[in-house]
Design an enzyme around this catalytic site. Structure first.
Site, PDB file in Angstrom:
ATOM      1  N   TYR A 124      -2.742   7.610   7.806  1.00 43.53           N
ATOM      2  CA  TYR A 124      -3.865   7.579   8.744  1.00 43.53           C
ATOM      3  C   TYR A 124      -3.439   7.344  10.184  1.00 43.53           C
ATOM      4  CZ  TYR A 124      -7.198   7.498   4.903  1.00 43.53           C
ATOM      5  OH  TYR A 124      -7.940   7.815   3.803  1.00 43.53           O
ATOM      6  N   LYS A 191       2.412   3.559  -5.103  1.00 46.83           N
ATOM      7  CA  LYS A 191       2.897   4.690  -5.897  1.00 46.83           C
ATOM      8  C   LYS A 191       4.418   4.749  -5.689  1.00 46.83           C
ATOM      9  CE  LYS A 191       2.000   8.428  -8.382  1.00 46.83           C
ATOM     10  NZ  LYS A 191       1.369   8.432  -9.711  1.00 46.83           N
ATOM     11  N   ASP A 224      -2.726   5.184  -9.724  1.00 40.92           N
ATOM     12  CA  ASP A 224      -3.520   5.938 -10.706  1.00 40.92           C
ATOM     13  C   ASP A 224      -3.864   5.045 -11.906  1.00 40.92           C
ATOM     14  OD1 ASP A 224      -0.765   6.075 -10.793  1.00 40.92           O
ATOM     15  OD2 ASP A 224      -0.657   7.969 -11.865  1.00 40.92           O
ATOM     16  N   ASP A 248      -8.564   3.061   1.113  1.00 39.16           N
ATOM     17  CA  ASP A 248      -9.759   3.841   1.425  1.00 39.16           C
ATOM     18  C   ASP A 248     -10.411   4.317   0.128  1.00 39.16           C
ATOM     19  OD1 ASP A 248     -11.646   5.245   2.799  1.00 39.16           O
ATOM     20  OD2 ASP A 248     -10.299   6.744   3.632  1.00 39.16           O
TER      21      ASP A 248
END
Ligand code: NAD
Length: 360
Positions: A124, A191, A224, A248
């Site tokens: 971002y 991740k 995930d 987010d």
């Protein structure tokens, strides 16, 4: 003495929901002196700028703001006003509690989670190269030369950058918040199995910081798997801390778990300023109809009261909101099982009911 607080009414439903929150906060007896500032489309129309300097200056001076949602105009090259504001004030921590209130239509009950999202970096940061441009070609050439990879020359490029400084700052914020609010477990979400360097760095810093807080349990989850676990066994989790993009997405997931955007508050916090706002946007289709749900904005006001250490007032408003929602009589249509707009209370009527409950 009155607290000086910047009030940005906002665009779309903003003036209605922030007006409701203002009235509820004032009904607690805590004294406020509101410094009302326009931003977003409202300011673009009146001042030719979506984020006039006066707005940022006012928040810098007061150190605290209650902000209605702002519309980011489509086209014209506008970046999100909200992102710009967070960057201008270096509001590095985005705090999004997700708690179920009895009576809200939601798939889950007894949810009590907090998402702490890093606000300043990750994908971002706005470092992007448009597909087919000289800049994109130059970056792709450099990547292929340095990494030995074969990124296609037709690719668009967005850069993900994670620093140890910002990772440490957000994880420390998460642990400090956990300590102050009797949270028992901090989970770092990442991740790192795929993005070994960027997310790997975040995880390494989180592990290091966790050792400085031995009384709080720590674990980590791959993003995930985290999503799946939240659907299956949310009770196992408490406070989740993560880089910007995952924050987010996961905070919208947790907002959905507690009944949606209408009831999800947030705070953006930096060293020198804090801005409290609903997660939802300006919902233009509801604007001016006195039908938008003011709960998210009022609960953002509860977070503002806690930030000011007005704990009794915060608790009183929280309890009043809970009672009104539980009773289900004076709630906006989106909180009703039948979603009847005719039977739903208006934005201002729901605020009145909360104020009446406060005064009981
Ligand atoms: P949105 O959150 O404004 O609306 C999505 C839908 O959610 C609405 O159509 C409505 O059905 C529902 N909704 C949202 N808030 C509600 C409320 N208080 N009461 C009842 N229903 C509610 O998202 P969007 O349509 O994607 O965005 C509209 C504008 O808001 C865009 O310009 C966007 O950039 C901006 N935005 C601002 C913020 C912010 O200021 N922090 C956040 C998100 C979006």
């Amino acid at each position: 003495m009155a607290y000086q607080v910047t009030l940005i009414p906002g665009d779309g439903i903003g003036p209605e929901v922030s007006g409701a929150a203002r009235r509820v906060l004032e009904a607690t007896g805590v004294q406020f002196e509101w410094d009302v500032q326009e931003a977003g489309v409202t300011a673009l129309e009146s001042k030719g700028d979506v984020l006039p300097d006066d707005v940022v200056e006012s928040i810098r001076k007061n150190g605290i703001a209650l902000k209605g949602p702002l519309t980011t105009p489509i086209g014209g090259g506008f970046r999100s006003v909200n992102v710009a504001l967070r960057h201008a004030l270096e509001l590095y921590a985005n705090l999004r509690p997700a708690r179920t209130y009895e009576g809200v239509q939601s798939t889950f009950d007894s949810i009590d989670l907090v998402v702490v999202r890093e606000n300043m970096e990750d994908l971002y940061a706005g470092v992007e190269f448009e597909q087919g441009t000289d800049g994109a070609h130059e970056v792709i050439d450099a990547i292929n030369r340095i990494s030995g990879k074969n990124v296609s020359p037709t690719a668009a490029i967005s850069i993900k950058s994670i620093t140890p400084e910002n990772s440490r700052r957000i994880v420390e914020f998460a642990f400090d918040y956990a300590s102050r609010n009797e949270r028992k477990l901090v989970t770092a979400v990442h991740k790192a199995n795929i993005m070994k360097f960027s997310d790997g760095l975040f995880l390494k810093v989180a592990e290091d910081v966790s050792k400085e807080y031995p009384s709080i349990e720590f674990n980590d989850r791959i993003v995930d798997n985290m999503c799946m676990q939240l659907m299956q066994k949310p009770d196992l989790y408490d406070l989740l801390v993560m880089p910007n993009l995952y924050g987010d997405i996961l905070s919208d997931l947790t907002a959905g778990m507690i009944g949606g955007l209408g009831v999800a508050p947030s705070a953006n916090i930096g060293e020198n300023a804090a801005v409290f706002e609903a997660i939802h946007g300006s919902a233009p289709s509801h604007a001016g109809r006195n039908e938008a749900n003011p709960t998210a904005m009022i609960l953002s006001g509860v977070m503002l009261l806690r930030h000011l250490n007005e704990q009794d007032a915060a608790k009183a408003v929280d309890n009043a909101v809970a009672s009104v929602i539980k009773a289900g009589e004076h709630v906006t249509y989106d909180l009703r099982a039948d979603r009847s707009r005719e039977k739903g209370a208006g934005t201002s009527d729901m605020a009145d009911a909360i104020i009446a409950e406060l005064n009981r």
